[in-house]
Design a protein around this motif. Structure first.
Motif, short mmCIF file in Angstrom:
data_model
loop_
_atom_site.label_atom_id
_atom_site.label_comp_id
_atom_site.label_asym_id
_atom_site.label_seq_id
_atom_site.Cartn_x
_atom_site.Cartn_y
_atom_site.Cartn_z
N ARG A 334 76.65 115.03 -21.97
CA ARG A 334 76.66 113.72 -21.31
C ARG A 334 77.51 113.74 -20.05
O ARG A 334 77.12 113.20 -19.01
CB ARG A 334 77.15 112.65 -22.29
N LEU A 335 78.67 114.37 -20.14
CA LEU A 335 79.54 114.46 -18.97
C LEU A 335 78.91 115.30 -17.88
O LEU A 335 78.98 114.97 -16.69
CB LEU A 335 80.89 115.05 -19.38
N ASN A 336 78.27 116.38 -18.28
CA ASN A 336 77.64 117.27 -17.32
C ASN A 336 76.53 116.57 -16.56
O ASN A 336 76.31 116.82 -15.37
CB ASN A 336 77.10 118.51 -18.04
N GLY A 337 75.82 115.66 -17.24
CA GLY A 337 74.76 114.92 -16.57
C GLY A 337 75.24 113.89 -15.59
O GLY A 337 74.45 113.36 -14.80
N ALA A 338 76.54 113.59 -15.62
CA ALA A 338 77.08 112.54 -14.75
C ALA A 338 77.90 113.08 -13.59
O ALA A 338 78.38 112.29 -12.77
CB ALA A 338 77.93 111.59 -15.57
N VAL A 339 78.07 114.39 -13.47
CA VAL A 339 79.05 114.93 -12.52
C VAL A 339 78.74 114.54 -11.08
O VAL A 339 79.63 114.15 -10.32
CB VAL A 339 79.20 116.46 -12.64
N LEU A 340 77.47 114.65 -10.67
CA LEU A 340 77.18 114.36 -9.26
C LEU A 340 77.33 112.88 -8.95
O LEU A 340 77.85 112.51 -7.90
CB LEU A 340 75.76 114.84 -8.90
N THR A 341 76.88 112.03 -9.86
CA THR A 341 77.04 110.59 -9.64
C THR A 341 78.51 110.22 -9.54
O THR A 341 78.91 109.45 -8.64
CB THR A 341 76.38 109.80 -10.78
N VAL A 342 79.33 110.75 -10.42
CA VAL A 342 80.77 110.48 -10.36
C VAL A 342 81.35 110.97 -9.04
O VAL A 342 82.14 110.27 -8.38
CB VAL A 342 81.48 111.14 -11.56
N VAL A 350 87.98 102.96 -4.50
CA VAL A 350 89.14 102.90 -3.62
C VAL A 350 88.99 101.75 -2.63
O VAL A 350 89.92 100.96 -2.41
CB VAL A 350 89.33 104.24 -2.88
N ILE A 351 87.81 101.63 -2.03
CA ILE A 351 87.56 100.56 -1.07
C ILE A 351 87.58 99.20 -1.76
O ILE A 351 88.19 98.23 -1.27
CB ILE A 351 86.21 100.78 -0.36
N LEU A 352 86.94 99.11 -2.93
CA LEU A 352 86.88 97.83 -3.65
C LEU A 352 88.28 97.35 -4.06
O LEU A 352 88.62 96.18 -3.87
CB LEU A 352 85.99 97.96 -4.89
N ILE A 353 89.08 98.26 -4.59
CA ILE A 353 90.42 97.89 -5.03
C ILE A 353 91.30 97.55 -3.82
O ILE A 353 92.09 96.60 -3.85
CB ILE A 353 91.06 99.02 -5.85
N ALA A 354 91.14 98.31 -2.75
CA ALA A 354 91.94 98.03 -1.56
C ALA A 354 91.63 96.65 -1.00
O ALA A 354 92.54 95.90 -0.64
CB ALA A 354 91.66 99.10 -0.50
N LEU A 355 90.35 96.29 -0.94
CA LEU A 355 89.98 94.98 -0.41
C LEU A 355 90.43 93.85 -1.32
O LEU A 355 90.65 92.72 -0.87
CB LEU A 355 88.46 94.92 -0.22
N THR A 356 90.57 94.14 -2.61
CA THR A 356 90.92 93.09 -3.58
C THR A 356 92.42 92.92 -3.75
O THR A 356 92.93 91.79 -3.75
CB THR A 356 90.30 93.43 -4.95
N ILE A 386 88.83 102.99 -14.39
CA ILE A 386 88.25 101.85 -15.11
C ILE A 386 87.12 101.23 -14.29
O ILE A 386 86.09 100.80 -14.84
CB ILE A 386 89.34 100.81 -15.42
N VAL A 387 87.28 101.20 -12.98
CA VAL A 387 86.24 100.64 -12.12
C VAL A 387 85.06 101.61 -11.98
O VAL A 387 83.90 101.21 -11.98
CB VAL A 387 86.82 100.31 -10.73
N LEU A 388 85.36 102.91 -11.87
CA LEU A 388 84.31 103.91 -11.64
C LEU A 388 83.38 104.07 -12.84
O LEU A 388 82.16 104.27 -12.66
CB LEU A 388 84.94 105.26 -11.30
N ALA A 389 83.90 103.99 -14.08
CA ALA A 389 83.08 104.27 -15.26
C ALA A 389 81.84 103.37 -15.35
O ALA A 389 80.71 103.88 -15.42
CB ALA A 389 83.93 104.15 -16.52
N PRO A 390 81.97 102.05 -15.33
CA PRO A 390 80.75 101.23 -15.39
C PRO A 390 79.90 101.35 -14.14
O PRO A 390 78.67 101.24 -14.20
CB PRO A 390 81.29 99.80 -15.56
#
Length: 477
Positions: A334-342, A350-356, A386-390
């Motif tokens: 499961r982790l291997n299937g997500a590596v490129l998306t992550v 980083v941008i979302l948290i910075a703006l918030t 926590i933000v990246l996972a969903p």
């Protein structure tokens, strides 16, 4: 790992007995684990030619890159303007940390391994090289297309909303800089059939020659002050590291068992000689330096990579058996299937948290390098995860329909590879330009880079014989 500023600074046989080919894997146990390849819901825990230790290394490498980027990103907010700094440039001991954070050599070595397994399997079934390259490249590019389209739409919305040009330029660069490795990796996919044939004929002499040429390039670039030749090292250095994956597969790099440890030891001595007297810095991400190790890659980075890969291959006999439990293999799949998306989306939080958090004053801004700053790095990484996972799960779900699209427009004959090569070339050029300039150079949309990517991906998608999403005519990837 690409730094937050190294890319922008680049603006200005003996005949050996052929190794036995791995058995062709049946469709139910595909070994086509290119970055971005989605593993089935109930993946096989064992399969001919599959190396779960390689899967583990790839997952760990991408995780280290992501965490490294997050640790090195220092967001600032002063006088109503958001900004960002590379903390390595401000923390005296930070450049030594890059020795632990630079793990992309592992990714390229694993890439060589799995590309060799996949091409060997499909070639044995009669797949033309261009059909394999096309499907392999599209397995990599589908997640990239989604990311680029969303980023371009985000820039467009920000422009319409009147976002300040300077901040938009910086944000667009932050979410584009890590795309630099894709043009190099696409080129290596395109060259894999040729490079693997060279490996079977000359073995480890191939990366040895690449290393010698890379050293000559550095001699001209650094010693002779001819920086224009440095671009050749993107293919020579990363190509040599990719080539090690072939030697890992056929065990030329791991037999006798002491060989990986010897490689690590000799390379460590060479690395010390290159770093201590000079001229190369200890910084393995090349941030803000006149002579750096990544942009373009240097012979010092190659020595560092050989040390790193030698140590990891030395550990394989002890580590690999510990993976052979069904529950662990399912989690790893499961982790291997997500590596490129992550990897693609990890700078978006980083941008979302910075703006918030920063304009509202919720996030503190201690002096960079101070005790509170170091302590807050842990909380910073946790919040971003926590933000990246969903976000990653949602993106992977949205990408699924693309995987069902049949590839190819029925192009056949001796001219069939032409649109494929042109497509990969245009895509690589477009991604390279975006990685250097960002999605919003000067506060404007990156028209040329996006156009090159659009044309290139279209040509790559349409080139070659028509086949199913998994390479129905044998070109899966």
């Amino acid at each position: 790992m690409a730094s937050l500023s190294s890319i922008r600074t680049t603006r200005t046989r003996r005949a050996a007995r052929p190794a036995p080919a791995p058995r062709a894997a049946p469709d139910a146990e595909r070994v086509d684990n290119a970055p971005g390849h989605r593993t089935p819901p109930h993946p096989p825990t064992r399969g001919p030619g599959r190396n779960h230790y390689a899967d583990l290394l790839r997952v760990c490498a991408i995780a280290a890159v992501v965490v490294g980027h997050w640790l090195l990103t220092d967001i600032t907010y002063h006088h109503g303007h958001l900004g960002g700094r590379n903390s390595v440039e401000y923390v005296g001991w930070g450049r030594w940390v890059t020795l632990a954070l630079q793990v992309l050599p592992v990714f390229f070595t694993v890439g060589g391994y799995v590309n060799a397994v996949s091409w060997t399997s499909h070639h044995a079934r009669g797949t033309p090289w261009h059909a394999w390259v096309g499907a392999r490249a599209m397995a990599l590019l589908w997640p990239v297309v989604v990311y680029v389209v969303v980023a371009a739409l985000g820039v467009t919305v920000a422009l319409v909303a009147g976002a300040p040009a300077r901040e938009l330029d910086r944000a667009g660069w932050f979410v584009a800089l890590h795309l630099w490795f894709l043009p190099v990796y696409l080129a290596l996919i395109l060259l894999t059939p040729l490079l693997l044939a060279a490996h079977r004929r000359w073995g480890l002499a191939v990366p040895a020659v690449m290393a010698a040429l890379a050293g000559a390039v550095d001699l001209a670039r650094v010693g002779g002050d001819v920086p224009v030749v440095g671009a050749a090292n993107y293919l020579l250095v990363w190509g040599a590291i990719h080539q090690w994956g072939f030697s890992w597969l056929d065990r030329r790099l791991t037999r006798p068992r002491w060989l990986p440890a010897a490689l690590a030891g000799v390379s460590a001595v060479l690395l010390t000689l290159l770093l201590w007297p000079g001229p190369f810095p200890v910084d393995m991400i090349g941030a803000g330096l006149r002579v750096n190790n990544t942009a373009p890659p240097s012979i010092a980075l190659l020595a560092f990579a050989a040390t790193q890969v030698g140590l990891l291959l030395t550990a394989e006999p002890r580590m690999a058996p510990r993976l052979e439990r069904p529950a662990r293999l399912r989690r790893l799949a499961r982790l291997n299937g997500a590596v490129l998306t992550v990897y693609l989306w990890h700078m978006v939080p980083v941008i979302l948290i910075a703006l918030t958090l920063y304009p509202t004053g919720v996030a503190p801004q201690p002096d960079i390098g101070s005790g509170p700053w170091v302590a807050l790095r842990v909380a910073w990484v946790a919040v971003l995860a926590i933000v990246l996972a969903p976000l990653a799960l949602g993106v992977m779900w949205a990408e699924r329909p693309l995987r069902k699209l049949p590839l190819g427009a029925g192009v056949a004959g001796r001219w069939a590879p032409v649109p494929l090569v042109a497509g990969i070339g245009a895509t690589a050029a477009g991604l390279a330009k975006i990685a250097v300039d960002g999605f919003a150079p000067g506060g404007r949309i990156a028209v040329l880079g996006l156009a090159l990517v659009a044309v290139g991906v279209s040509l790559t998608f349409l080139a070659g014989p028509r086949r199913g999403p998994e390479g129905g005519s044998g070109g899966g990837g």
